[in-house]
Motif scaffolding. Sequence first.
Motif, short mmCIF file in Angstrom:
data_model
loop_
_atom_site.label_atom_id
_atom_site.label_comp_id
_atom_site.label_asym_id
_atom_site.label_seq_id
_atom_site.Cartn_x
_atom_site.Cartn_y
_atom_site.Cartn_z
N THR A 122 0.85 -1.18 0.00
CA THR A 122 0.00 0.00 0.00
C THR A 122 0.89 1.24 0.00
O THR A 122 2.12 1.13 -0.05
CB THR A 122 -0.92 0.04 1.24
OG1 THR A 122 -0.11 0.25 2.42
CG2 THR A 122 -1.72 -1.25 1.39
N ALA A 123 0.27 2.40 0.10
CA ALA A 123 1.02 3.66 0.11
C ALA A 123 1.82 3.86 1.39
O ALA A 123 2.60 4.82 1.48
CB ALA A 123 0.08 4.83 -0.11
N VAL A 124 1.66 2.99 2.39
CA VAL A 124 2.40 3.13 3.65
C VAL A 124 3.31 1.93 3.91
O VAL A 124 3.80 1.74 5.02
CB VAL A 124 1.44 3.33 4.85
CG1 VAL A 124 0.66 4.62 4.69
CG2 VAL A 124 0.49 2.14 5.00
N TYR B 31 -6.36 7.99 5.88
CA TYR B 31 -5.17 8.44 5.16
C TYR B 31 -5.08 7.78 3.79
O TYR B 31 -4.87 8.46 2.76
CB TYR B 31 -3.92 8.14 5.98
CG TYR B 31 -2.64 8.58 5.29
CD1 TYR B 31 -2.20 9.89 5.41
CD2 TYR B 31 -1.90 7.69 4.51
CE1 TYR B 31 -1.03 10.31 4.77
CE2 TYR B 31 -0.74 8.10 3.87
CZ TYR B 31 -0.32 9.41 4.00
OH TYR B 31 0.82 9.82 3.35
N LEU B 32 -5.23 6.46 3.75
CA LEU B 32 -5.12 5.74 2.48
C LEU B 32 -6.23 6.12 1.51
O LEU B 32 -6.02 6.21 0.30
CB LEU B 32 -5.12 4.24 2.73
CG LEU B 32 -3.87 3.67 3.41
CD1 LEU B 32 -4.07 2.22 3.78
CD2 LEU B 32 -2.65 3.83 2.52
N GLN C 164 -5.11 9.98 0.48
CA GLN C 164 -3.78 10.28 -0.03
C GLN C 164 -3.22 9.23 -0.98
O GLN C 164 -2.29 9.51 -1.73
CB GLN C 164 -2.81 10.44 1.15
CG GLN C 164 -3.17 11.56 2.11
CD GLN C 164 -3.17 12.93 1.45
OE1 GLN C 164 -4.22 13.43 1.06
NE2 GLN C 164 -2.00 13.50 1.30
N SER C 165 -3.76 8.02 -0.94
CA SER C 165 -3.22 6.96 -1.77
C SER C 165 -3.60 7.16 -3.24
O SER C 165 -4.77 7.40 -3.54
CB SER C 165 -3.73 5.60 -1.30
OG SER C 165 -3.24 4.56 -2.12
N GLU D 32 -3.90 4.99 -5.43
CA GLU D 32 -4.87 3.93 -5.74
C GLU D 32 -5.27 3.29 -4.42
O GLU D 32 -4.49 2.57 -3.80
CB GLU D 32 -4.26 2.89 -6.68
CG GLU D 32 -5.24 1.82 -7.10
CD GLU D 32 -4.63 0.85 -8.09
OE1 GLU D 32 -5.22 -0.23 -8.28
OE2 GLU D 32 -3.58 1.16 -8.66
N ALA D 33 -6.49 3.58 -3.97
CA ALA D 33 -6.94 3.10 -2.67
C ALA D 33 -6.94 1.57 -2.62
O ALA D 33 -7.25 0.91 -3.63
CB ALA D 33 -8.33 3.63 -2.36
N TYR E 265 -8.41 -2.02 6.22
CA TYR E 265 -8.84 -0.81 5.50
C TYR E 265 -10.33 -0.89 5.21
O TYR E 265 -10.83 -1.88 4.68
CB TYR E 265 -8.07 -0.67 4.19
CG TYR E 265 -8.60 0.43 3.30
CD1 TYR E 265 -8.31 1.76 3.58
CD2 TYR E 265 -9.40 0.13 2.21
CE1 TYR E 265 -8.80 2.78 2.78
CE2 TYR E 265 -9.90 1.14 1.40
CZ TYR E 265 -9.60 2.46 1.69
OH TYR E 265 -10.09 3.46 0.90
N ILE F 274 5.96 8.49 3.13
CA ILE F 274 4.84 9.26 3.69
C ILE F 274 5.31 10.71 3.81
O ILE F 274 5.84 11.12 4.84
CB ILE F 274 4.41 8.69 5.06
CG1 ILE F 274 4.03 7.22 4.91
CG2 ILE F 274 3.24 9.48 5.64
CD1 ILE F 274 3.77 6.50 6.20
#
Length: 461
Positions: free
Chosen positions: A207-209, A259-260, A263-264, A266-267, A316, A430
């Motif tokens: 994921t984005a994190v 946040y995801l 800000q992501s 692609e969720a 999520y 991040i």
Amino acid sequence: MDRKEKDVPVTPAGRLFLRQEMNTIIHCAIAGKHPLNIPAITSAVETSIIMHHPRFTSLLVTDRHGHEHWRKTHLNLDSHIIIKHDVIQVNDHEKAVNDYIADLSVSSPLDTAKPLWEMHLLMAHNCVVFRIHHALGDGVSLMSMLLSCCRKSNDPEMLPEIKNAAAVRRDSNLLRLVVKLMKVMFFTVVYVMELMMRSLWVKDKRTAVTGGAGVELWPRCLVTAKFRLDDMKIVKNVVANATINDVLFGVISSGLSKYLGIQSPEAPKEGTRLTGLAMINMRSEKGLQDVSDFKMNNKGTQWGNKFGTLLLPVYYHRNDSDPLQYVKRAKVMIDRKKLSLEGYFSYKVGYFVMSYLGSKLAGWLNYRICSNTTFTISNVIGPGEEVTIAGNPVEYIRVNTSSLPHAITIHMVSYAGRADLQILVAKDIIPDPQFLAKCFEDALLEMKEAALATIQPDKVS
């Protein structure tokens, strides 16, 4: 007496934290409300048990076989107190302290020519930063040690007191005991198998994190999310038998989802798992101890690294109409973890691997677990009332550790009705950690509003 007879072998857990891939330093920031008084702070340390404690007065040495030992030495306090007079972001003291610690988290190992701890006095920001190698002890041990330098605000002669966790109520009903035993066996097998697979090949979806191997070397940013314990208790009280830890994990789950979702690029898919790595105290007395009685050989309250490892997943969810659902899901998960022997198993197996198979294998397995999960989390209970350090009233106590392969490490410490969440992130992954902190803060406020609506529906619009 021969000099070698004075050397004490480093414990298996201590050797793990000395491995290059797991080299871990604990940072504790204690901010005063008034300017720091250097002679008073020095005097407070000189009269504390730090000056007599074997781990704080010993050098790390390695014998010709490569085995680490502690060797007693004369403690030169001047070499451990580092005074910083320069001003960093003076208009925002909290950001300045966080930035200073973030830089230390990736660039400043402790000097092995002296005992593995330091005190940095940030004079422009009224803050003392303790740097203590994790090989010296875990969060319970070190918080007790740090508080030995503090006193109660309302009684300058008394050491701070930390309330222990409430005693577990034992059930005497035979049928319920049998059912509980079956659950213990089932959840232990499931979670132990998962822990073993995580140490080898199973990992969270990216994921984005997501961090990973090598991320511990990336530049860091440290921010703080601030909570009121009363708000957390309001939420806790409307979810049957919930604890502050249940609320904390609900907040983490909701905050990461927020946040995801925003800000992501692609969720993630609904229900995507993000696994937290947590350390649990394995002592018989679960709370922090009276610092005046915290000795290395007290049964049940031994000094050192006495913790097990738990995998604590959150999920999520794009849109959840009831914020309290995050807490309820967290409670179900944590209750199952409490029933299992996952923490005990990880503690005993880790000790066995370190003792008989070597620190290299143990370090590799622990590094793999970190690389295959998403974040680190811990929660340490601090004083419930205000304390002073060297006569200076303490504004906050905050803790975090140096970098790990995770892109996010989260540490919460409660103090005088507040709970501060230190969020250390890899800023190339991040880039907006302030927004992540706000997501956590907003998550608790939404839960509080939902809880109040449950208690007083006619008084909440």
